[in-house]
Motif scaffolding. Structure first.
Motif, PDB file in Angstrom:
ATOM      1  N   LEU A 195     -30.850  48.634  56.822  1.00  0.00           N
ATOM      2  CA  LEU A 195     -31.850  48.694  57.887  1.00  0.00           C
ATOM      3  C   LEU A 195     -33.209  48.121  57.493  1.00  0.00           C
ATOM      4  N   TRP A 196     -33.587  48.258  56.221  1.00  0.00           N
ATOM      5  CA  TRP A 196     -34.941  47.896  55.819  1.00  0.00           C
ATOM      6  C   TRP A 196     -35.316  46.457  56.176  1.00  0.00           C
ATOM      7  N   PRO A 197     -34.461  45.433  55.990  1.00  0.00           N
ATOM      8  CA  PRO A 197     -34.868  44.058  56.331  1.00  0.00           C
ATOM      9  C   PRO A 197     -35.284  43.886  57.792  1.00  0.00           C
ATOM     10  N   PHE A 198     -34.712  44.674  58.717  1.00  0.00           N
ATOM     11  CA  PHE A 198     -35.078  44.556  60.125  1.00  0.00           C
ATOM     12  C   PHE A 198     -36.509  45.033  60.367  1.00  0.00           C
ATOM     13  N   PHE A 199     -36.962  46.018  59.579  1.00  0.00           N
ATOM     14  CA  PHE A 199     -38.315  46.545  59.730  1.00  0.00           C
ATOM     15  C   PHE A 199     -39.322  45.794  58.857  1.00  0.00           C
ATOM     16  N   ARG A 200     -38.853  45.254  57.740  1.00  0.00           N
ATOM     17  CA  ARG A 200     -39.745  44.593  56.777  1.00  0.00           C
ATOM     18  C   ARG A 200     -40.497  43.424  57.400  1.00  0.00           C
ATOM     19  N   LYS A 201     -39.851  42.679  58.278  1.00  0.00           N
ATOM     20  CA  LYS A 201     -40.492  41.472  58.826  1.00  0.00           C
ATOM     21  C   LYS A 201     -41.671  41.794  59.742  1.00  0.00           C
ATOM     22  N   TYR A 202     -41.800  43.045  60.151  1.00  0.00           N
ATOM     23  CA  TYR A 202     -42.926  43.439  61.002  1.00  0.00           C
ATOM     24  C   TYR A 202     -44.073  44.064  60.212  1.00  0.00           C
ATOM     25  N   ILE A 203     -43.921  44.154  58.896  1.00  0.00           N
ATOM     26  CA  ILE A 203     -44.927  44.812  58.060  1.00  0.00           C
ATOM     27  C   ILE A 203     -45.643  43.774  57.189  1.00  0.00           C
ATOM     28  N   PRO A 204     -46.970  43.750  57.201  1.00  0.00           N
ATOM     29  CA  PRO A 204     -47.715  42.818  56.343  1.00  0.00           C
ATOM     30  C   PRO A 204     -47.395  43.060  54.868  1.00  0.00           C
ATOM     31  N   ASP A 205     -47.502  42.011  54.070  1.00  0.00           N
ATOM     32  CA  ASP A 205     -47.140  42.099  52.652  1.00  0.00           C
ATOM     33  C   ASP A 205     -47.936  43.163  51.910  1.00  0.00           C
ATOM     34  N   ARG A 206     -49.216  43.313  52.268  1.00  0.00           N
ATOM     35  CA  ARG A 206     -50.054  44.267  51.529  1.00  0.00           C
ATOM     36  C   ARG A 206     -49.656  45.716  51.811  1.00  0.00           C
ATOM     37  N   PHE A 207     -48.886  45.942  52.883  1.00  0.00           N
ATOM     38  CA  PHE A 207     -48.429  47.295  53.216  1.00  0.00           C
ATOM     39  C   PHE A 207     -46.932  47.468  52.985  1.00  0.00           C
ATOM     40  N   GLU A 208     -46.340  46.548  52.219  1.00  0.00           N
ATOM     41  CA  GLU A 208     -44.881  46.568  52.043  1.00  0.00           C
ATOM     42  C   GLU A 208     -44.409  47.864  51.390  1.00  0.00           C
ATOM     43  N   LEU A 209     -45.068  48.301  50.315  1.00  0.00           N
ATOM     44  CA  LEU A 209     -44.657  49.511  49.602  1.00  0.00           C
ATOM     45  C   LEU A 209     -44.854  50.749  50.468  1.00  0.00           C
ATOM     46  N   ALA A 210     -46.028  50.878  51.091  1.00  0.00           N
ATOM     47  CA  ALA A 210     -46.296  52.030  51.956  1.00  0.00           C
ATOM     48  C   ALA A 210     -45.332  52.029  53.141  1.00  0.00           C
ATOM     49  N   GLY A 211     -45.075  50.852  53.688  1.00  0.00           N
ATOM     50  CA  GLY A 211     -44.153  50.748  54.815  1.00  0.00           C
ATOM     51  C   GLY A 211     -42.740  51.163  54.435  1.00  0.00           C
ATOM     52  N   ASN A 212     -42.313  50.800  53.225  1.00  0.00           N
ATOM     53  CA  ASN A 212     -40.978  51.162  52.767  1.00  0.00           C
ATOM     54  C   ASN A 212     -40.849  52.671  52.593  1.00  0.00           C
ATOM     55  N   PHE A 213     -41.889  53.278  52.028  1.00  0.00           N
ATOM     56  CA  PHE A 213     -41.875  54.729  51.862  1.00  0.00           C
ATOM     57  C   PHE A 213     -41.853  55.441  53.225  1.00  0.00           C
ATOM     58  N   ALA A 214     -42.655  54.929  54.168  1.00  0.00           N
ATOM     59  CA  ALA A 214     -42.680  55.528  55.502  1.00  0.00           C
ATOM     60  C   ALA A 214     -41.316  55.375  56.186  1.00  0.00           C
ATOM     61  N   PHE A 215     -40.697  54.217  56.006  1.00  0.00           N
ATOM     62  CA  PHE A 215     -39.373  53.972  56.579  1.00  0.00           C
ATOM     63  C   PHE A 215     -38.342  54.950  56.011  1.00  0.00           C
ATOM     64  N   ARG A 216     -38.375  55.145  54.704  1.00  0.00           N
ATOM     65  CA  ARG A 216     -37.423  56.060  54.067  1.00  0.00           C
ATOM     66  C   ARG A 216     -37.653  57.499  54.513  1.00  0.00           C
ATOM     67  N   ALA A 217     -38.921  57.896  54.611  1.00  0.00           N
ATOM     68  CA  ALA A 217     -39.237  59.252  55.059  1.00  0.00           C
ATOM     69  C   ALA A 217     -38.756  59.462  56.498  1.00  0.00           C
ATOM     70  N   ALA A 218     -38.920  58.451  57.349  1.00  0.00           N
ATOM     71  CA  ALA A 218     -38.487  58.557  58.742  1.00  0.00           C
ATOM     72  C   ALA A 218     -36.966  58.674  58.829  1.00  0.00           C
ATOM     73  N   LEU A 219     -36.253  57.942  57.963  1.00  0.00           N
ATOM     74  CA  LEU A 219     -34.793  57.990  57.975  1.00  0.00           C
ATOM     75  C   LEU A 219     -34.285  59.356  57.506  1.00  0.00           C
ATOM     76  N   VAL A 220     -34.941  59.917  56.488  1.00  0.00           N
ATOM     77  CA  VAL A 220     -34.588  61.268  56.037  1.00  0.00           C
ATOM     78  C   VAL A 220     -34.892  62.277  57.136  1.00  0.00           C
ATOM     79  N   LEU A 221     -36.035  62.099  57.819  1.00  0.00           N
ATOM     80  CA  LEU A 221     -36.401  62.990  58.921  1.00  0.00           C
ATOM     81  C   LEU A 221     -35.343  62.966  60.017  1.00  0.00           C
ATOM     82  N   LEU A 222     -34.802  61.775  60.314  1.00  0.00           N
ATOM     83  CA  LEU A 222     -33.754  61.648  61.329  1.00  0.00           C
ATOM     84  C   LEU A 222     -32.520  62.463  60.943  1.00  0.00           C
TER      85      LEU A 222
END
Length: 373
Positions: free
Chosen positions: A262-289
């Protein structure tokens, strides 16, 4: 069920080899096999639409893996709740224990490199083997002492019982998503068939023996998970915690697949400088689901049957014969062997489809019934 699942695993491996040789590709994963069978198989109308097959396989893989994660939440919460109620009079509902696990699970899933989970996986395997060995010892001791529970060989409601069993059994045997990666990693891939049959044969023996001994020892009072039937003594509580720890680590292992897809589908919408924070937020959201789904269906057996009957059946039984026929139908059906293969694949496909529909229906019906209580 074991024979059918093993046969379909072997079938997928052989189809992958033939497509790889035809396309001059060294390795293909499950989704790539489905894509190649549609793009280069005997049904010309499907050529160019292989991406659809790839998407379908990946969706089923994600549903299955996330379903596993939901089930792990329930398993851990059930066992922790039982230990808690041994020491305290007022016991919160299972929802609170699932919520309690959220932060630790999220922190574990922040580990992005799969190799970094290897040491923890080794510990989880050791804990699992030790826990299963102790459970076997307990069940055998109960049988030997003659303290067996009341049981009956034939259930009252077979119409609902068999579809329920179907979903649970497929859930237990479904491991087809890791078959091709495992073969790729082997030093001698030609020995994979023997490894597959031996490994799955051992797994089948463990499932049958655990189920047989558990029912023989505890009878109709058997809980959805055998750990809840262990005595409420300090030693066996440690065993429960050992298995909770093993499942805790296994959550991250199962989580890796849907996160990776799933991550590549969301990665393209996140600026490079927020890539790490975005990945952590994505993982937290998936665990929350997965946590919210676990809270919505807190009955472990219902969730196992639903995941097994729907997504696991598609991956383990329905897709492999379909993919093989797409790849081989261009050879025609002129010989008895080709017709026999077609008949076998149709029989397996129909068996899987009927099991999927009936198992999913029974699981959803039981979930709705439990919610109305």
């Amino acid at each position: 069920m074991s024979v059918i699942c093993i046969s379909c695993m072997y079938q997928l491996v052989q189809t992958s080899k033939r497509l790889g040789q035809r396309l001059d590709v060294a390795t293909l994963d499950y989704a790539e096999v489905a894509m190649a069978a549609m793009d280069h198989g005997g049904v010309r109308h499907l050529h160019g639409y292989g991406f659809i097959g790839s998407y379908i396989v990946n969706i089923f893989l994600m549903i299955t893996q996330l379903g596993f994660c939901c089930i792990y939440f329930i398993f851990m919460a059930d066992n922790i709740q039982q230990i808690y109620q041994h020491y305290y009079e007022h016991v919160p509902s299972i929802d609170y224990f699932i919520l309690m696990l959220f932060i630790p699970v999220v922190l574990l899933c922040f580990i992005r490199n799969f190799d970094e989970l290897a040491p923890l996986s080794v510990i989880a395997i050791i804990l699992t083997i030790a826990g299963i060995t102790i459970i076997y010892e307990y069940l055998i001791s109960v049988i030997v002492k003659g303290n067996r529970g009341d049981s009956k060989l034939v259930a009252d409601d077979l119409l609902n019982g068999y579809p329920y069993f179907f979903g649970s059994a497929i859930f237990a045997f479904e491991g087809i998503g890791v078959v091709l990666p495992l073969e790729i990693q082997m030093k001698k891939p030609e020995d994979f068939s023997l490894v597959l049959i031996t490994g799955m044969g051992l797994v089948t023996l463990l499932y049958i023996s655990m189920g047989f001994l558990g029912y023989l020892a505890l009878g109709d009072t058997l809980e959805n998970t055998i750990t809840l039937d262990l005595p409420e003594e300090p030693f066996y509580m440690v065993v429960k915690l050992m298995l909770v720890g093993a499942i805790f680590v296994t959550y991250a292992v199962q989580f890796y697949v849907p996160a990776y897809i799933l991550w590549p589908f969301f990665r393209k919408y996140i600026p490079d400088r927020f890539e790490l924070a975005g990945n952590f937020a994505f993982r937290a959201a998936l665990v929350l689901l997965t946590m919210l789904l676990a809270i919505s269906i807190p009955e472990l057996a219902n969730f196992i049957t639903l995941v097994g009957a729907f997504s696991s059946t598609g991956l383990a039984i329905i897709f492999p014969p379909m993919i093989e026929e797409l790849e081989r139908c261009q050879d025609g059906y002129r010989t008895g062997r080709q017709l026999l293969r077609l008949g076998k694949n149709l029989a397996v496909f129909i068996f899987g489809l009927v099991g999927m529909v009936m198992g999913t229906y029974v699981a959803i019906k039981q979930i709705v019934t439990d919610m109305q209580k």
